[in-house]
Design an enzyme around this catalytic site. Structure first.
Site, mmCIF file in Angstrom:
data_model
loop_
_atom_site.group_PDB
_atom_site.id
_atom_site.type_symbol
_atom_site.label_atom_id
_atom_site.label_comp_id
_atom_site.label_asym_id
_atom_site.label_seq_id
_atom_site.Cartn_x
_atom_site.Cartn_y
_atom_site.Cartn_z
ATOM 1 N N CYS A 245 0.296 -7.042 0.644
ATOM 2 C CA CYS A 245 1.217 -6.645 -0.371
ATOM 3 C C CYS A 245 2.546 -7.218 -0.223
ATOM 4 O O CYS A 245 3.242 -8.463 0.092
ATOM 5 C CB CYS A 245 1.269 -5.144 -0.594
ATOM 6 S SG CYS A 245 2.091 -4.747 -2.243
ATOM 7 N N HIS A 330 -4.378 -4.921 -2.690
ATOM 8 C CA HIS A 330 -4.801 -3.739 -1.544
ATOM 9 C C HIS A 330 -6.210 -3.847 -1.349
ATOM 10 O O HIS A 330 -6.923 -3.067 -1.840
ATOM 11 C CB HIS A 330 -4.279 -2.376 -1.911
ATOM 12 C CG HIS A 330 -2.766 -2.228 -2.081
ATOM 13 N ND1 HIS A 330 -2.090 -1.782 -0.930
ATOM 14 C CD2 HIS A 330 -2.006 -2.416 -2.888
ATOM 15 C CE1 HIS A 330 -0.759 -1.755 -1.237
ATOM 16 N NE2 HIS A 330 -0.636 -2.296 -2.564
ATOM 17 N N ASP A 332 -7.687 -2.334 0.870
ATOM 18 C CA ASP A 332 -8.081 -0.842 1.301
ATOM 19 C C ASP A 332 -8.126 0.164 0.336
ATOM 20 O O ASP A 332 -8.601 1.085 0.262
ATOM 21 C CB ASP A 332 -6.664 -0.250 2.048
ATOM 22 C CG ASP A 332 -5.551 -0.586 1.419
ATOM 23 O OD1 ASP A 332 -4.918 0.403 1.062
ATOM 24 O OD2 ASP A 332 -4.910 -1.518 1.360
#
Length: 361
Positions: A245, A330, A332
């Site tokens: 990001c 992202h 994650d």
């Protein structure tokens, strides 16, 4: 109690107050995620922003300590169509309303979020205020005169280094507003992680003798994090590096590319991204208002690896000479699909390959 959302273009939305009993001003942005409201509010990438949820109902499953992405969120406010009066989930520890009160974040419900989102899509993100009194001309004058600070990395980064212990690879995570889910992904891979402040220099990193460096997500304009550019330029020559990001944007700037502010950004977790080499499509979690200018990417240094299908935004970069890469989205998730979490495994493989090459040299 009535509460009002006003925009700098003169728009007024009347609704019901919930959350903290306070007024606030911030950049009004929208997210298209259908769940994960707690993770969104606690994501430091929303610092200084009033967050509009396009999903018509939020708060229905409460909040839990397990889903915090930061302990002290800097989101300025919450806007929704309806907030659940009753929430229920086996993991629930509190209601969303009480959570916002504790975090001193005001909310407004009962407004037409479809109309509001259309305004933001047509005119772009703009300044807004949440007020508990009917706004007058002075309120709009104050709002238009307010400067929204986008140099907020210093506000959200850790002030001191701290560890996230493991027993395998040694990782330095440079914190520009890191989500806890990044640490969770590293912990799943048993990494011994040291989190450093955004001011970390290359020498600070080299002293720790890490196997790899991860640049975290974060809020604001990447060009304001000036020290990070010089740090990345030095670190990428000696250590495997992975940017996420804001870390992706900093990686791009460090290698001669440029960034720009988007009209209304990408916020949500239904953004389709194509990996150029394979054609593979992944649905991704995203939260950013700046992007890398594709025309500024130097093909001598960087390869564009991923693009957003809807608007062609640069979503991934890889260095041609060094073991370094980045993604705008992202991997994650939290919230969102886990389609891209194998990128953490790619980073681990890159580290292991470098160790093997050094051992065989």
């Amino acid at each position: 109690m009535k509460r009002y959302l006003i925009l700098e273009d003169g728009s007024i939305f009347e609704g019901q107050a919930f959350g903290a009993d306070t007024s606030t001003t911030g950049e009004v942005v929208f997210t298209t995620g259908m769940t994960g409201y707690q993770e969104a509010v606690t994501d430091q990438s929303f610092a200084n922003q009033i967050l509009v949820f396009t999903n018509p109902l939020i708060g229905n499953y409460g909040v839990t300590l397990d889903d915090y992405e930061s302990i002290e969120p800097n989101c300025k406010g919450v806007v929704c169509r309806e907030v659940a009066r009753v929430s229920s989930n086996w993991r629930q520890q509190d209601s969303f309303d009480n959570f916002l009160k504790q975090m001193n974040i005001p909310g407004i419900s009962g407004i037409d979020t479809r109309k509001l989102t259309k305004i933001l899509r047509v005119h772009g993100t703009m300044k807004g205020s949440l007020l508990d009194t009917l706004p007058d001309d002075h309120a709009f004058e104050q709002l238009r005169a307010t400067v929204i600070n986008d140099q907020v990395v210093a506000q959200v980064s850790t002030s001191k280094p701290y560890p996230n212990p493991g027993s395998k690879r040694n990782i330095v995570l440079v914190d520009y507003g890191a989500k806890h889910s990044i640490l969770r992904e590293l912990a799943k891979r048993d990494c011994n992680t040291i989190v450093l402040p955004y001011t970390a220099t290359a020498q600070d990193i080299f002293k720790l003798q890490p196997d790899g460096v991860l640049l975290s997500n974060g809020p604001g304009d990447p060009k304001t994090v000036k020290n990070a550019i010089a740090m990345v330029q030095e670190v990428q020559q000696k250590l495997p590096l992975f940017g996420i990001c804001l870390g992706h944007q900093i990686f791009a700037l460090a290698n001669g590319a440029d960034t720009y502010k988007m009209k209304f950004g990408h916020r949500g977790f239904n953004h389709p991204v194509r990996e150029i080499a394979t054609g593979r499509i992944t649905f991704t979690s995203q939260n950013h208002g700046y992007a890398v200018d594709p025309d500024s990417v130097d093909p001598e240094n960087l390869i564009i690896t991923h693009k957003e299908i809807n608007d062609g935004t640069v979503e991934g970069l890889r260095h041609k000479k060094y073991s370094a890469f980045s993604v705008q989205f992202h991997p994650d998730a939290a919230p969102g699909p886990h389609d891209a979490d194998d990128l953490f495994d790619d980073f681990m493989h890159m580290i292991d390959q470098r160790k093997e090459d050094k051992a065989n040299a």
